[in-house]
Design an enzyme around this catalytic site. Structure first.
Site, PDB file in Angstrom:
ATOM      1  CG  ASP A  45      -0.884   0.166   8.103  1.00  0.00           C
ATOM      2  OD1 ASP A  45      -1.470   1.458   8.522  1.00  0.00           O
ATOM      3  OD2 ASP A  45       0.334   0.124   7.182  1.00  0.00           O
ATOM      4  CE  LYS A  55       0.405   2.052   4.068  1.00  0.00           C
ATOM      5  NZ  LYS A  55       1.756   3.081   4.918  1.00  0.00           N
TER       6      LYS A  55
END
Ligand code: C5P
Length: 286
Positions: free
Chosen positions: A136, A12
């Site tokens: 995350d 990401k």
């Protein structure tokens, strides 16, 4: 027959990152636009007599120091009845880079074990388990593009945006997320992203609007400590990037290009100086 499964684990990047303040639990309250890119690890999982984690990379641990190991332990302990699993991580995402490489492997392990053994853990419980492992991990499980708040685990998905050509440069050093947050002075932040404006630009496919709102407040720590991050940002802009920003707590830097040809040229130039340079775009797989 030994049952096995392969799960893709994409990296990401944060296209914006704002820190609203420090919380009583020690975490920081975030508002950040998270976006998966087509730089992916592959996580192989098969049934085994004990828990074994291996990798083609010498940079990640193969014991409980690895988040993927802790993820396997957590889901088997709570929901499984199997003796163990053997996990092999094909590592392609740079380590300690601000790209959620460890979190995405852990997310793949949770999804993979749930699927492989038909555990039937519902998505909400699985995400909650992920959130315990790391801030995350829930985004890495949900994927694509989302505005994340809380400590990063509260997610508002966004539709697919314009296809972005990005050049990603990872300098030769790693940064500790915990240290970057510890060094952050929230009161002194002057330049913050306008996330509403970013989302509007995203929804309209407005490259210019996206570019002007790409701001990461954690640069106030990392760029000061490591001027090289600022140099990469400037370099990418000179090579034609509409905007360039550090991802997460760094040190990876991405430059967003409207012109694919310029992006390819920037990759070649950056490779003269850096070993880890990638031409990436939005993740479209699985
Ligand atoms: O959640 P995770 O374990 O990935 O976070 C690593 C460290 O980063 C935390 O221990 C904390 O010091 C810092 N952090 C933070 N605020 C967040 C996310 C992480 O302070 N929202």
């Amino acid at each position: 027959m030994v049952r096995s499964i392969i799960i893709e684990a994409p990296a990401k990047v944060n296209l914006t990152l704002d820190v609203k303040g420090k919380r009583a639990d020690g975490y920081h309250e975030l508002e950040t636009l998270m976006h998966q890119i087509n730089l992916v690890d592959r996580v192989y999982i098969e049934e085994a007599k004990s828990l074994i984690v291996q990798s083609n990379s010498t940079l990640i641990p193969e014991d409980e120091g690895n988040l993927a190991y802790r993820a396997a332990w957590a889901i088997m302990d709570k929901y499984g009845n199997q003796e163990g699993v053997r996990i092999f991580i094909e590592k392609n995402i740079p380590v300690g880079a601000g790209l959620a490489g460890g979190s995405t492997d852990a997310a793949a392990v949770l999804i993979g074990i749930n699927r492989l053994f038909d555990l039937g853990v519902n998505p909400v419980d699985l995400m909650n388990l992920g959130a315990v492992l790391g801030s995350d991990v829930p985004f890495c499980m949900q994927g694509r593009t989302a505005m994340a708040t809380g400590r990063g685990e509260i997610l508002t998905p966004l539709p697919a945006g314009p296809s972005l050509n990005m050049v990603l440069v990872k300098p030769a050093f790693q940064l500790s997320t915990a240290q970057v947050y510890a060094d952050l002075n929230c009161e002194q932040l002057t330049r913050r992203p306008d996330n509403r404006a970013f989302v509007q630009a995203w929804l309209h496919g407005d490259y210019q609007g996206i570019a002007v709102n790409m701001i990461n407040v954690l640069e106030s720590v990392s760029v000061v400590r490591h001027p090289e991050i600022g140099e990469i940002k400037e370099g990418l802009k000179k090579m034609g990037a509409l905007q360039s920003i550090m991802s997460g707590s760094g040190p990876s830097v991405i430059g967003v290009f409207e012109d694919g040809q310029k992006a390819q040229e920037a990759v070649q130039k950056m490779k003269e100086r850096y070993q880890e340079v990638y031409l990436v775009s939005s993740y479209m797989g699985e």
